[in-house]
Write a protein that holds these residues in place. Structure first.
Motif, short mmCIF file in Angstrom:
data_model
loop_
_atom_site.label_atom_id
_atom_site.label_comp_id
_atom_site.label_asym_id
_atom_site.label_seq_id
_atom_site.Cartn_x
_atom_site.Cartn_y
_atom_site.Cartn_z
N LEU A 1 1.46 38.03 13.28
CA LEU A 1 2.88 38.33 13.08
C LEU A 1 3.37 39.26 14.18
CD1 LEU A 1 4.91 38.94 9.97
CD2 LEU A 1 4.93 40.73 11.69
N LEU A 2 4.50 38.92 14.74
CA LEU A 2 5.14 39.76 15.75
C LEU A 2 6.45 40.27 15.19
CD1 LEU A 2 4.86 40.73 18.72
CD2 LEU A 2 6.27 38.77 19.35
N LEU A 3 6.59 41.58 15.11
CA LEU A 3 7.84 42.21 14.67
C LEU A 3 8.67 42.52 15.89
CD1 LEU A 3 9.64 43.55 12.47
CD2 LEU A 3 8.41 45.67 12.98
N VAL A 4 9.86 41.94 15.98
CA VAL A 4 10.78 42.20 17.08
C VAL A 4 11.87 43.11 16.54
CG1 VAL A 4 12.31 41.19 18.81
CG2 VAL A 4 10.29 39.92 18.04
N ALA A 5 11.84 44.36 16.96
CA ALA A 5 12.79 45.36 16.47
C ALA A 5 12.95 46.45 17.52
CB ALA A 5 12.28 45.97 15.16
N GLU A 6 14.09 47.11 17.48
CA GLU A 6 14.33 48.21 18.43
C GLU A 6 13.35 49.35 18.21
OE1 GLU A 6 16.23 48.38 21.06
OE2 GLU A 6 17.28 46.50 20.74
N GLN A 7 13.06 49.65 16.96
CA GLN A 7 12.19 50.77 16.62
C GLN A 7 10.89 50.28 15.99
OE1 GLN A 7 13.01 54.04 17.27
NE2 GLN A 7 14.84 53.21 18.26
N ALA B 1 13.91 41.87 13.16
CA ALA B 1 14.47 42.88 12.26
C ALA B 1 15.55 43.68 12.98
CB ALA B 1 13.36 43.81 11.75
N GLY B 2 16.78 43.40 12.63
CA GLY B 2 17.90 44.12 13.23
C GLY B 2 18.21 43.70 14.65
N THR B 3 17.72 42.54 15.05
CA THR B 3 17.97 42.04 16.40
C THR B 3 18.44 40.59 16.32
OG1 THR B 3 15.73 41.21 16.73
CG2 THR B 3 16.13 43.48 17.35
N VAL B 4 18.92 40.09 17.42
CA VAL B 4 19.38 38.71 17.49
C VAL B 4 18.17 37.78 17.52
CG1 VAL B 4 20.64 37.04 18.91
CG2 VAL B 4 21.46 39.39 18.71
N THR B 5 18.20 36.76 16.69
CA THR B 5 17.12 35.78 16.66
C THR B 5 17.14 34.97 17.94
OG1 THR B 5 17.32 35.64 14.26
CG2 THR B 5 16.15 33.86 15.35
N GLN B 6 15.97 34.79 18.53
CA GLN B 6 15.86 34.03 19.77
C GLN B 6 15.09 32.74 19.50
OE1 GLN B 6 14.53 36.48 23.03
NE2 GLN B 6 15.59 38.25 22.23
N HIS C 1 14.29 36.69 9.60
CA HIS C 1 15.31 37.52 10.21
C HIS C 1 15.88 38.40 9.11
CE1 HIS C 1 17.54 33.44 10.28
NE2 HIS C 1 16.30 33.24 10.12
N SER C 2 16.09 39.65 9.47
CA SER C 2 16.57 40.63 8.50
C SER C 2 17.30 41.75 9.24
CB SER C 2 15.39 41.22 7.74
OG SER C 2 14.62 42.07 8.59
N ALA D 1 17.59 45.78 10.18
CA ALA D 1 16.54 46.71 10.59
C ALA D 1 15.76 47.18 9.35
CB ALA D 1 17.15 47.91 11.30
N LEU D 2 14.49 47.50 9.54
CA LEU D 2 13.65 47.92 8.41
C LEU D 2 14.26 49.10 7.66
CD1 LEU D 2 10.06 47.60 9.90
CD2 LEU D 2 11.21 46.07 8.32
N SER D 3 14.87 50.02 8.38
CA SER D 3 15.47 51.19 7.73
C SER D 3 16.63 50.78 6.82
CB SER D 3 15.95 52.20 8.77
OG SER D 3 16.88 51.59 9.64
N ASP D 4 17.27 49.65 7.10
CA ASP D 4 18.37 49.16 6.26
C ASP D 4 17.86 48.39 5.04
OD1 ASP D 4 20.16 50.26 8.05
OD2 ASP D 4 20.49 48.38 9.12
N ILE D 5 16.65 47.85 5.14
CA ILE D 5 16.08 47.10 4.02
C ILE D 5 15.53 48.04 2.97
CG2 ILE D 5 14.22 45.51 3.35
CD1 ILE D 5 14.41 44.30 6.13
N ASP D 6 14.91 49.12 3.41
CA ASP D 6 14.28 50.07 2.50
C ASP D 6 15.31 50.63 1.52
OD1 ASP D 6 12.15 51.46 1.46
OD2 ASP D 6 12.34 53.14 2.86
N GLY D 7 15.12 50.35 0.23
CA GLY D 7 16.03 50.83 -0.79
C GLY D 7 17.22 49.92 -1.06
N ASN D 8 17.33 48.80 -0.34
CA ASN D 8 18.45 47.88 -0.53
C ASN D 8 17.92 46.60 -1.18
OD1 ASN D 8 20.36 45.71 -0.01
ND2 ASN D 8 21.43 47.16 1.31
N THR D 9 18.20 46.44 -2.45
CA THR D 9 17.69 45.31 -3.22
C THR D 9 18.14 43.97 -2.65
OG1 THR D 9 17.75 46.71 -5.18
CG2 THR D 9 17.54 44.35 -5.55
N GLU D 10 19.37 43.88 -2.23
CA GLU D 10 19.91 42.62 -1.70
C GLU D 10 19.16 42.18 -0.43
OE1 GLU D 10 24.04 41.16 0.30
OE2 GLU D 10 24.20 42.38 -1.52
N HIS D 11 18.94 43.12 0.49
CA HIS D 11 18.23 42.80 1.73
C HIS D 11 16.77 42.43 1.45
CE1 HIS D 11 21.64 43.75 4.12
NE2 HIS D 11 21.52 45.07 4.06
#
Length: 133
Positions: free
Chosen positions: A41-47, A93-98, A108-109, A111-121
């Motif tokens: 698995l490759l995570l593509v994210a800014e952070q 995660a939080g980036t444009v899908t290529q 695609h989702s 950013a991880l920080s936006d998913i944490d604690g967000n049931t919908e995400h």
């Protein structure tokens, strides 16, 4: 780049540069990023995941039966340097899908920080994972 385009970017606060000697870059190639044979698995994210986001990342990995040692993080800018063929999963995660090879499962989702604690995400991410099973 035209003068109008330069002016437009300048008004948006975006700095632009022009190469004085573009011929000096002819043939330049970035070094290829080699993934280990066990990387699935490759995570593509800014952070890169840290603290709470690292825990969330590890929980998602466990849900698809992967260990942390089977995953790698790259920034969106580094993605072009990676050979994606051997991967099973790639997660934007939080980036444009290529564009990726058809054999790779894509998540695609936000950013991880936006998913944490967000049931919908979290639910949307889980639905993507379940769609591959």
């Amino acid at each position: 780049m035209s003068e109008n385009e330069k002016l437009y970017l300048q008004q948006m606060g975006i700095a632009t540069w022009e190469l004085t000697h573009p011929e000096r870059l002819a043939g330049f190639q970035f070094a290829q990023i080699d993934l280990s044979a066990e990387c699935c698995l490759l995570l593509v994210a800014e952070q890169c995941p840290k603290n709470h986001t690292a825990q969330l990342f590890e929980r998602v990995l466990k849900s698809i039966k992967l260990e942390l040692s089977q995953a790698r993080h790259v920034s969106p800018a580094e993605l072009a340097q990676v050979n994606l063929e051997p991967l099973t999963w790639i997660w934007f995660a939080g980036t444009v899908t290529q564009i990726v090879p058809a054999t790779v499962k894509v998540l695609h989702s936000p950013a991880l920080s936006d998913i944490d604690g967000n049931t919908e995400h979290r639910r949307a991410l889980w639905q993507q994972i379940c769609a591959y099973e």
